[in-house]
Design an enzyme around this catalytic site. Structure first.
Site, PDB file in Angstrom:
ATOM      1  N   GLY A  12       0.815  -1.214   0.000  1.00 12.98           N
ATOM      2  CA  GLY A  12       0.000   0.000   0.000  1.00 12.98           C
ATOM      3  C   GLY A  12       0.848   1.264   0.000  1.00 12.98           C
ATOM      4  O   GLY A  12       2.079   1.206  -0.045  1.00 12.98           O
ATOM      5  N   GLN A  13       0.167   2.407   0.075  1.00  8.97           N
ATOM      6  CA  GLN A  13       0.853   3.706  -0.018  1.00  8.97           C
ATOM      7  C   GLN A  13       1.907   3.879   1.074  1.00  8.97           C
ATOM      8  O   GLN A  13       3.037   4.283   0.808  1.00  8.97           O
ATOM      9  CB  GLN A  13      -0.179   4.845   0.063  1.00  8.97           C
ATOM     10  CG  GLN A  13       0.426   6.213  -0.272  1.00  8.97           C
ATOM     11  CD  GLN A  13      -0.495   7.378   0.059  1.00  8.97           C
ATOM     12  OE1 GLN A  13      -1.511   7.216   0.731  1.00  8.97           O
ATOM     13  NE2 GLN A  13      -0.149   8.561  -0.398  1.00  8.97           N
ATOM     14  N   ASP A  35       1.112  -9.114   1.660  1.00  6.58           N
ATOM     15  CA  ASP A  35      -0.089  -8.439   1.148  1.00  6.58           C
ATOM     16  C   ASP A  35      -1.024  -9.503   0.594  1.00  6.58           C
ATOM     17  O   ASP A  35      -0.649 -10.674   0.505  1.00  6.58           O
ATOM     18  CB  ASP A  35       0.271  -7.403   0.074  1.00  6.58           C
ATOM     19  CG  ASP A  35      -0.659  -6.186   0.138  1.00  6.58           C
ATOM     20  OD1 ASP A  35      -1.884  -6.397   0.096  1.00  6.58           O
ATOM     21  OD2 ASP A  35      -0.164  -5.042   0.241  1.00  6.58           O
ATOM     22  N   ILE A  36      -2.226  -9.083   0.210  1.00  9.88           N
ATOM     23  CA  ILE A  36      -3.237 -10.039  -0.243  1.00  9.88           C
ATOM     24  C   ILE A  36      -2.898 -10.667  -1.590  1.00  9.88           C
ATOM     25  O   ILE A  36      -3.345 -11.747  -1.914  1.00  9.88           O
ATOM     26  CB  ILE A  36      -4.640  -9.383  -0.266  1.00  9.88           C
ATOM     27  CG1 ILE A  36      -5.734 -10.425  -0.540  1.00  9.88           C
ATOM     28  CG2 ILE A  36      -4.721  -8.268  -1.312  1.00  9.88           C
ATOM     29  CD1 ILE A  36      -6.777 -10.509   0.521  1.00  9.88           C
ATOM     30  N   ARG A  37      -2.080  -9.953  -2.382  1.00  9.26           N
ATOM     31  CA  ARG A  37      -1.637 -10.565  -3.651  1.00  9.26           C
ATOM     32  C   ARG A  37      -0.194 -10.171  -3.937  1.00  9.26           C
ATOM     33  O   ARG A  37       0.303  -9.181  -3.424  1.00  9.26           O
ATOM     34  CB  ARG A  37      -2.556 -10.173  -4.806  1.00  9.26           C
ATOM     35  CG  ARG A  37      -2.655  -8.694  -5.072  1.00  9.26           C
ATOM     36  CD  ARG A  37      -3.684  -8.393  -6.163  1.00  9.26           C
ATOM     37  NE  ARG A  37      -3.810  -6.947  -6.325  1.00  9.26           N
ATOM     38  CZ  ARG A  37      -4.614  -6.185  -5.589  1.00  9.26           C
ATOM     39  NH1 ARG A  37      -5.358  -6.726  -4.646  1.00  9.26           N
ATOM     40  NH2 ARG A  37      -4.675  -4.883  -5.785  1.00  9.26           N
ATOM     41  N   ASN A  53      -3.904 -13.039   3.699  1.00  8.06           N
ATOM     42  CA  ASN A  53      -5.182 -12.342   3.816  1.00  8.06           C
ATOM     43  C   ASN A  53      -5.285 -11.826   5.251  1.00  8.06           C
ATOM     44  O   ASN A  53      -5.298 -12.621   6.193  1.00  8.06           O
ATOM     45  CB  ASN A  53      -6.325 -13.319   3.501  1.00  8.06           C
ATOM     46  CG  ASN A  53      -7.695 -12.668   3.605  1.00  8.06           C
ATOM     47  OD1 ASN A  53      -7.833 -11.525   4.050  1.00  8.06           O
ATOM     48  ND2 ASN A  53      -8.726 -13.395   3.195  1.00  8.06           N
ATOM     49  N   TYR A 143     -14.714   4.662   7.625  1.00 13.05           N
ATOM     50  CA  TYR A 143     -13.284   4.619   7.938  1.00 13.05           C
ATOM     51  C   TYR A 143     -13.030   5.219   9.320  1.00 13.05           C
ATOM     52  O   TYR A 143     -12.359   4.616  10.165  1.00 13.05           O
ATOM     53  CB  TYR A 143     -12.526   5.395   6.857  1.00 13.05           C
ATOM     54  CG  TYR A 143     -11.026   5.433   7.033  1.00 13.05           C
ATOM     55  CD1 TYR A 143     -10.270   4.262   7.073  1.00 13.05           C
ATOM     56  CD2 TYR A 143     -10.350   6.646   7.122  1.00 13.05           C
ATOM     57  CE1 TYR A 143      -8.892   4.300   7.208  1.00 13.05           C
ATOM     58  CE2 TYR A 143      -8.971   6.697   7.253  1.00 13.05           C
ATOM     59  CZ  TYR A 143      -8.248   5.514   7.300  1.00 13.05           C
ATOM     60  OH  TYR A 143      -6.876   5.569   7.434  1.00 13.05           O
ATOM     61  N   LYS A 147     -11.702   3.369  12.738  1.00 11.82           N
ATOM     62  CA  LYS A 147     -10.465   3.808  13.398  1.00 11.82           C
ATOM     63  C   LYS A 147     -10.729   4.227  14.851  1.00 11.82           C
ATOM     64  O   LYS A 147      -9.924   3.941  15.739  1.00 11.82           O
ATOM     65  CB  LYS A 147      -9.818   4.958  12.621  1.00 11.82           C
ATOM     66  CG  LYS A 147      -9.176   4.529  11.298  1.00 11.82           C
ATOM     67  CD  LYS A 147      -8.036   3.550  11.505  1.00 11.82           C
ATOM     68  CE  LYS A 147      -7.340   3.167  10.208  1.00 11.82           C
ATOM     69  NZ  LYS A 147      -6.346   2.099  10.424  1.00 11.82           N
TER      70      LYS A 147
END
Length: 312
Positions: A12-13, A35-37, A53, A143, A147
């Protein structure tokens, strides 16, 4: 004995840059990215990588055992704008991935957790300027709700089970090396790309929408700093306010124009405007500066120079 680290959501970022930095500090073999992939990118190709996952407790537990993991950085999440399109999945991912990691720490299988919170925990009733560490929190996005709930659970697991979990409330993050991940502050990344490629940008927020922002270099530094701080320096076990700069689309556009004089911006606010309006304009992060000596390096001017240099 070297520290063994697992990063969940490493592609991710934030995860991308965090992985590179942690590998420099702790050694490539000691930082397991997951990561998931499996993408064909630097994170996957530059060191140990596992497909996992974040919603599968057994998969995470298996990785912890085979790699003898000490610390987990849980970076997997559905961000603000994306989460609004799929609220049930966002809640599931953002909450259950956290429970899996907290429960591993409770069972003494790992020693320390980093979990990111966000300025999204605040809502329309929160004081907008210099938002304090302790204040009204009535988030209005999925979101933000996830959080805010996550912060409460982190604090609970620390108080009841002695879990060492550390967290910061990220403001909007700006990076040249990774594309934004579906957040409301994404315009502040996109604007640089469009300034260079098209000399024009259509902003999805109104011109005077002021939000707290941070350059990715500072965010990564803060993340590692809070994790390396001695346990007695960590006084807040929900999440720390973190700040660097606040600006509007007008102000960032003006800064870019100093380098690209014929750059133009038009404004066409969309559904993200409502999310932005519910968030603070500036953040008071006195506690982080006091407890573990946080200080930011980049302001709007120096960040703009660095962004444009790298993107060119």
């Amino acid at each position: 004995m070297s520290t063994k680290i697992l990063i969940i959501g490493a592609c991710g970022q934030i995860g991308t840059e965090l992985t590179h930095k942690l590998r420099k500090i702790y050694g490539t073999e000691n930082v397991i990215a997951s990561d998931i992939r499996k993408l064909n990118n630097d994170v996957v190709n530059s060191g140990p990588f596992e497909v996992v996952n974040a919603l599968d407790f057994n998969q995470i537990e298996h990785l912890v055992e085979i790699h003898q993991i000490d610390e987990i950085y849980l970076m997997a999440a559905l961000l603000s704008a994306t989460a609004e399109k799929n609220p049930a999945f966002a809640w599931d991912l953002n909450m259950n991935s956290l429970f899996h990691v907290l429960n591993l720490a409770k069972a003494k299988k790992i020693k320390k957790i980093f979990w990111p919170s966000s300025i999204a925990v605040f809502g329309p009733t929160t004081p907008k300027e210099n938002t304090p560490q302790y204040t009204i929190m009535e988030p209005s996005t999925v979101y933000g709700i996830s959080k805010q709930a996550g912060e409460r659970w982190c604090e609970y697991y620390h108080n009841i089970f002695g879990v060492d979990v550390r967290s910061i409330r990220y403001p909007g993050l700006i990076s040249w090396s990774t594309p934004p991940g579906g957040g409301t502050t994404d315009y502040a990344v996109d604007i640089f790309h469009k300034a260079l490629s098209d000399k024009a940008y259509e902003c999805f927020l109104s011109s005077e929408t002021k939000m707290p922002m941070m350059y990715m270099d500072d965010a990564i530094a803060a993340t590692i700093q809070i994790m390396q701080a001695p346990v007695e320096q960590i006084k807040i076990h929900s999440s720390y306010n973190l700040a660097a700069m606040s600006f509007t689309p007008t102000e960032i556009a003006a800064e870019i124009k100093k380098h690209i004089p014929d750059f133009t911006v038009t404004y066409k606010p969309d559904f993200r405007q409502k999310i932005a309006d519910s968030w603070p304009a500036s953040i008071d992060d006195t506690e982080a500066r006091k407890d573990w000596n946080w200080k930011h390096e980049f302001d709007l001017e120096s960040m703009t120079v660095d962004m444009l240099e790298h993107l060119k």
